[in-house]
Design an enzyme around this catalytic site. Structure first.
Site, PDB file in Angstrom:
ATOM      1  N   GLY A 227     -13.532  -7.419 -23.018  1.00  0.00           N
ATOM      2  CA  GLY A 227     -13.416  -7.390 -24.437  1.00  0.00           C
ATOM      3  C   GLY A 227     -15.044  -7.565 -25.012  1.00  0.00           C
ATOM      4  N   GLY A 230     -18.018  -6.745 -22.746  1.00  0.00           N
ATOM      5  CA  GLY A 230     -18.273  -5.328 -22.293  1.00  0.00           C
ATOM      6  C   GLY A 230     -17.617  -4.807 -21.255  1.00  0.00           C
ATOM      7  N   GLY A 256     -10.084   3.306 -24.970  1.00  0.00           N
ATOM      8  CA  GLY A 256     -10.204   2.892 -23.884  1.00  0.00           C
ATOM      9  C   GLY A 256      -9.666   4.298 -23.022  1.00  0.00           C
ATOM     10  N   ASP A 257      -8.948   5.285 -23.671  1.00  0.00           N
ATOM     11  CA  ASP A 257      -8.672   6.444 -23.102  1.00  0.00           C
ATOM     12  C   ASP A 257      -9.946   7.594 -23.013  1.00  0.00           C
ATOM     13  OD1 ASP A 257      -5.958   5.575 -22.856  1.00  0.00           O
ATOM     14  OD2 ASP A 257      -5.469   6.254 -24.782  1.00  0.00           O
TER      15      ASP A 257
END
Length: 302
Positions: A227, A230, A256-257
């Site tokens: 979160g 980092g 995130g991908d």
């Protein structure tokens, strides 16, 4: 810097990802989007698109079915992502992301469950993955996203072991039972700190501690996100830290991908680990500044 191989995205749960940009979401009423963006989505295809946008040699292996599946395949081709399509018997899912003008760095996401696979589709997918590993040994295979019903988790883990035996490197980015079944068969896992706690069965105070626990329990490298704190990476014995984003954007879905796509792009071409983590962070930030998961805004001028 070594010669690159290929990044293969194992897309068991692809979808048509639709982003609606709205002034404000009228719950219980009619909301008319001001802009609509459609991409070939699901986490694995987002990883593939981000990596391709960064210049990686990418190939997608996707189970697609029905008219929506045909649309996803066409969108992949438009993105310049080569793909092997395994025919599924169910219609490929659709996932919606709603971004409000005053929503800040948040979105409202409506994701259909992954389309179930029948036995024949799973067998065809596994066979295609083995063929890719035999044809281009040494590359990365990215299993990313939820695991649909109809995929035997023990056979999936066994497939990953086979791919590694054929010379591939395997990364897993998932959750729940699918993650628990496959993490030990990977070279690298990408999880958040709470998912790492579930995998090792113990509380973990920091992302760095989580990475060490994953290495001790499962013998895998890891990137653990945490979160606002980092992320931490344990790659080849090196421990690295990545700060939280400094440039939050309006389109966080898929960041995130994009992070994983950037990381694999750098690792595949032999970059140093700190450079690989920096590219991953940059790709995640760039994703958040443009609609469409796995798409990257131009690099900021310095």
């Amino acid at each position: 810097m070594g010669a690159s191989a290929v990044i293969v995205a194992l897309a068991l749960s692809p979808g048509l990802d639709v982003t609606y940009e709205v002034d404000a979401l009228a719950l219980g009423g009619i909301t008319r989007p001001s802009a609509v963006t459609r991409v070939a989505g699901g986490k694995a295809l987002n990883v593939a698109r981000a990596a391709a946008g960064l210049g990686a040699d990418v190939h997608a292996l996707a189970v697609l079915g029905g008219p929506t599946g045909e649309w996803v395949a066409a969108l992949l081709a438009d993105d310049g992502v080569p793909a092997t399509v395994v025919a599924g018997t169910g219609t490929t899912r659709t996932c919606l992301t709603i971004v409000e003008a005053s929503g800040g760095a948040t979105s409202t996401d409506l994701y259909e469950p992954a389309t179930e696979l029948d036995r024949a589709s799973w067998a065809s997918f596994a066979r295609a993955a083995r063929d890719r590993a035999a044809a281009r040994p040494g590359g990365w295979f990215a299993l990313s996203g939820s695991i649909p019903r109809g995929v035997p988790l023990d056979e999936l883990a066994g497939l990953l072991v086979e791919l590694r035996a054929a010379g591939a490197r395997v990364v897993v980015d998932g959750s729940g039972a699918g993650l628990r079944a496959t993490a030990g068969a990977a070279d690298l896992v990408k999880v958040n700190r709470h998912e790492a706690e579930e995998l090792v069965g113990a509380p973990l105070a920091t992302a760095t501690e989580a990475g060490r626990a994953l290495r001790e329990r499962l013998g895998v490298d890891s990137v653990v996100t945490d979160g606002v704190y980092g992320a931490a990476a344990l790659l080849g014995g090196a421990e690295l830290l990545a700060p939280p984003t400094r440039r939050p954007g309006r389109f966080p879905a898929g960041s995130g991908d994009a992070f994983l796509g950037g990381l694999l792009t750098a690792l595949d071409r032999g970059d140093a680990y700190d450079a690989a983590l920096a590219l991953a962070v940059s790709a995640a930030e760039r994703n958040a500044h443009v609609p469409g998961q796995g798409r990257l805004a131009p690099e900021p001028q310095t």
